[in-house]
Design an enzyme around this catalytic site. Structure first.
Site, mmCIF file in Angstrom:
data_model
loop_
_atom_site.group_PDB
_atom_site.id
_atom_site.type_symbol
_atom_site.label_atom_id
_atom_site.label_comp_id
_atom_site.label_asym_id
_atom_site.label_seq_id
_atom_site.Cartn_x
_atom_site.Cartn_y
_atom_site.Cartn_z
ATOM 1 N N LYS A 1 13.815 2.436 -2.665
ATOM 2 C CA LYS A 1 13.595 2.764 -1.260
ATOM 3 C C LYS A 1 13.933 1.627 -0.698
ATOM 4 O O LYS A 1 13.269 0.603 -0.690
ATOM 5 C CB LYS A 1 12.155 3.078 -1.108
ATOM 6 C CG LYS A 1 11.989 3.676 0.433
ATOM 7 C CD LYS A 1 10.643 4.032 0.645
ATOM 8 C CE LYS A 1 10.325 3.951 2.272
ATOM 9 N NZ LYS A 1 8.942 4.173 2.786
ATOM 10 N N ALA B 1 6.833 8.659 6.605
ATOM 11 C CA ALA B 1 5.986 7.880 7.878
ATOM 12 C C ALA B 1 5.718 9.054 8.870
ATOM 13 O O ALA B 1 6.705 9.858 9.413
ATOM 14 C CB ALA B 1 6.901 6.886 8.460
ATOM 15 N N GLY B 2 4.580 8.834 9.375
ATOM 16 C CA GLY B 2 3.883 9.674 10.457
ATOM 17 C C GLY B 2 3.259 10.767 10.390
ATOM 18 O O GLY B 2 2.657 11.339 11.060
ATOM 19 N N ASN C 1 1.775 7.644 2.846
ATOM 20 C CA ASN C 1 0.842 6.851 2.247
ATOM 21 C C ASN C 1 -0.402 6.983 2.839
ATOM 22 O O ASN C 1 -1.529 7.381 2.511
ATOM 23 C CB ASN C 1 1.412 5.559 2.239
ATOM 24 C CG ASN C 1 0.472 4.538 1.307
ATOM 25 O OD1 ASN C 1 1.159 3.736 0.959
ATOM 26 N ND2 ASN C 1 -0.690 4.671 1.150
ATOM 27 N N THR C 2 -0.521 6.417 4.203
ATOM 28 C CA THR C 2 -1.819 6.404 5.012
ATOM 29 C C THR C 2 -2.464 7.764 5.110
ATOM 30 O O THR C 2 -3.902 7.675 4.914
ATOM 31 C CB THR C 2 -1.451 5.557 6.461
ATOM 32 O OG1 THR C 2 -0.604 4.572 6.289
ATOM 33 C CG2 THR C 2 -2.893 5.369 6.983
ATOM 34 N N GLY D 1 2.279 4.700 9.342
ATOM 35 C CA GLY D 1 0.629 4.567 9.599
ATOM 36 C C GLY D 1 -0.036 5.087 10.677
ATOM 37 O O GLY D 1 -1.015 4.966 11.187
#
Lengths: 263, 72
Positions: free
Chosen positions: A106, A193-194, A215-216, A167
């Protein structure tokens, strides 16, 4: 009709590798490696992103991620998070390839620390070099259909536009551009993301994305393992809704019960 | 090379002295890691894992030794 069938038969393929789960999860920000492993299990993910960092020379006995998440069972996708130019990203991935022995990576080249927004000029430059060196880069990018096309032409094996800043958990900010990227791409598109909660993941899939990377949203949930399961279900639900084909929107009401035979 | 015959190198930004005549694989083991679980860059060039046991550490070498950690 067997409702299970479409889910089981519905796979996606990136750079010749076929996966059933459309959810890719990160392995950062967890309180413990045990919790991390349990969340990966609950998410059903077959791919996890990992970072490449210096070994801790002062503590060689630190537990290793590979002791908790088996790279033989789960595909490790090394990323370049934290790299702010093409050269740093390429250097990191050359080491990642040696550490893991795989070319699927990635790429993420950031523009500045406050927004972690991608630097597309450096991202494109890095993509070209990596492809020349035999890498198969899945590329984090802005939600711009033109930039996405340029990355694909440069040899990106997957396009991974942000839904919102890394994040932030703000959800998909521009559904129009994500849909345009999906329509224009001939490689897999994954929102990266987001995503903040399950409905964001479902929305990405309803737009026709091939998958979602997060992830977050899982790691910072009060119960990460439960949220991982929620995300698994949301990605599946969104995918099925996309395949099923949603109803048309109407401006006004349309009754569900027949009007004929009213008393 | 220093007067006592040791080599002055850097590992992950930190200076270190090691005996002369050791291989990179021995160096990795000496600092407590398994060569098959790390990747090594020597003077900005990745050293293929298959050659770690053959390449000798030289005076002034600058090493980056990395592994996979959790990340997004």
């Amino acid at each position: 009709m067997n409702v299970q069938a479409p889910v089981q038969a519905d796979t996606w393929t990136v750079a010749g590798r076929t996966f059933t789960s459309r959810l890719i999860v990160g392995t950062g920000k967890y309180k413990t490696l045990e919790e991390n492993a349990a969340a990966v299990e609950a998410s059903g993910a077959e791919i996890v992103t990992v970072a490449v960092r210096r070994v801790n020379v002062s503590n060689p006995n630190e537990p290793m991620l590979t002791d908790f998440i088996d790279p033989k069972r789960i595909t490790y996708l090394p990323n370049t998070a934290g790299c702010f130019n093409a050269d740093e990203a390429i250097r990191t991935l050359r080491l990642a390839r040696e550490a893991g022995g795989w070319n699927l990576v990635k790429l993420e080249v950031l523009g500045e620390a406050k927004t972690l927004y991608p630097d597309m000029r450096e991202t494109l430059r890095a993509t070209e070099t990596l492809v020349k060196e035999g890498f198969e880069p899945m590329v984090y990018c802005v939600d711009d259909p033109i930039a996405a096309k340029q990355l694909e032409e440069a040899g990106a094996v997957a396009i991974m536009p942000l839904g919102a800043p890394i994040g932030s958990g703000l959800g998909i900010q521009n559904r129009v551009t994500i849909r345009l990227i999906v329509e224009g791409a001939s490689v897999p598109v994954l929102v990266d993301a987001g995503v903040g909660t399950a409905s964001d993941a479902a929305q990405a899939m309803e737009l026709g994305c091939d998958g979602v990377l997060m992830n977050t949203a899982i790691a910072e949930a009060k119960d990460p393992v439960m949220m991982a399961r929620a995300m698994k279900l949301a990605v599946e639900a969104g995918r099925l809704a996309y395949l099923a084909g949603r109803m048309q929107k109407r401006r006004y009401a349309d009754p569900s019960s027949p009007l004929a035979g009213l008393i | 090379m220093t007067l006592d015959g040791t080599l002055q190198i850097r590992i992950n930004g930190e200076h270190r002295r090691v005996e002369s005549g050791i291989s990179i694989a021995e160096l990795v083991r000496e600092i407590g890691f398994d060569p098959i679980r790390v990747a090594v860059e020597r003077n900005l060039e990745v050293v293929p894992r298959s050659t770690l046991a053959e390449v000798q550490v030289e005076d002034g070498d600058d090493y980056e030794i990395v592994r996979f950690v959790g990340g997004g």
